[in-house]
Design an enzyme around this catalytic site. Sequence first.
Site, PDB file in Angstrom:
ATOM      1  CB  SER A 222      -1.041   0.022   1.339  1.00 32.99           C
ATOM      2  OG  SER A 222      -1.990   0.915   1.101  1.00 32.99           O
ATOM      3  CG  ASP A 397      -7.168  -2.432  -3.885  1.00 32.10           C
ATOM      4  OD1 ASP A 397      -7.593  -1.655  -3.178  1.00 32.10           O
ATOM      5  OD2 ASP A 397      -5.779  -2.595  -3.477  1.00 32.10           O
ATOM      6  CG  HIS A 423      -5.486  -2.116  -0.230  1.00 35.58           C
ATOM      7  ND1 HIS A 423      -4.999  -1.765  -1.186  1.00 35.58           N
ATOM      8  CD2 HIS A 423      -4.819  -1.466   0.875  1.00 35.58           C
ATOM      9  CE1 HIS A 423      -4.196  -0.754  -0.994  1.00 35.58           C
ATOM     10  NE2 HIS A 423      -3.953  -0.695   0.087  1.00 35.58           N
TER      11      HIS A 423
END
Length: 482
Positions: A222, A397, A423
């Site tokens: 991320s 996502d 995610h």
Amino acid sequence: MPHVPLIGRLTGREYGAILIGTLIVALETVLTFVISFLPKSVIQWFYDRSRSLFHLFVGPPQPKSTDQQFAERIRRAQDFSHLCDIFGYVFEEHVVLTKDGYLLGLHRLPSKKGERRRSTGSSNGKPVVYLHHGLLMNSEVWVCLTESQRSVAFTLVELGFDVWLGNNRGNKYSKKSIHYNPNSTRFWDYSIDDFAWHDIPDSIEYILGVTKEPSLSYVGFSQGTAQAFAALSIHPQLNQKVNAFIALAPAMSPAGLAAPIVDGLMKASPTLLFLIFGRKSILSSAPGWQSILYPPVFSTVITTALRFLFNWRSTNIAPLQKHAAYPHLYSYTSVKSVVHWFQIMRNAKFQMYDDDVQRVMLVRGAARPSGVTAYAPARFPTRNITTPIVLLYGDCDSLVDIDVMLRSLPGHTTARRLAGYEHLDIIWGMDIDRDVIPHVVDALLQHCVAPERVEAEMKPVVNGLHADVLPDVASDTASIVE
């Protein structure tokens, strides 16, 4: 609504979102203040009441299975050290002093379970892998899984890699500076720019200095990928020190959020966001809420919040995994770094922090008075990255627009789609030992320095992972039964 100076900068819905958001944050601030002064007996009372309410709706508590006991032990682990103890790994702690004076905690897993170490704090002759967490996280997210074969960190250690885990300034393990006190606003005056200019390159320089390796492999999750995109793009020499960049759930310029209220806040000016959230750390009340809510209730709150904000259903993460990992999900970061993401999403550009408060905020869909803007924040020149890049992204996502991302990256970038993944699934999903980790390992073996040091110890692959490196989870879970 007609355009009126000041009032006409945003739509009526956006101003309503700001008002509601302000009220929510104000309520949270009051509750945080109250919770901080409550005695333990009162906190325990709230905890017991939330427990009673939970069992009133779902039924009386049942005896815990071995797996539930193991997940509970992970949930209760106080820090990285306790999590490593649960799985039987020895770790090292290191501290990096950045060039601008922040002290960053680094964790190192230098040896396999039961492997005899030569010496601490020095080279062990293994290929080096550096793992970096996402927004509002710390290094614990890599090791708080309920099965050690699903941990990227533990799997790589067992494969023969020297694994390092980084931490951003301001989080649980890096809340110190030689210049500023964490209680001051100046301590929290940092954005993604500072992670890119200092935290990532300074951590990499320190790791290579200790290990005596010419380069390392970087695995980010991320925001940890965004920090690497930024750092590699503005430090050309850093590309020589990173032999591979593996981006899990890569983040660069998300399209936006699912929640209309938050989406409205995202379009507001940075000045308004600072007025709402302040200029220090964001959501600092999370640990307090965790202390007064019964764990299943806390897990439900987090799952609901993730669905509200991002439309993630979290069905690929097992309930026990949520129970174990959610308490380790949050760590401190600055409001400014979150504002930086709002700027990126609002402008649809992976840009540096915009210190200039723009005088005019155009309503989406409104005509621009001129085709030329007077000012444009500098973008991170990500097409200049020469390090091999491997993207692993979930097709469910909401924060990843792979087509937009690939257009901003060099031509040698490769991308692999993970069907049905959201995610958080990519680090905590039920099947990441089959769907994610094998791709990470393959990329590392293709690009790391002297991969024969790892390959020499490998046996035939079973379900995408090498049979001799799958830790015995049964022994892990059995060890906690009392």
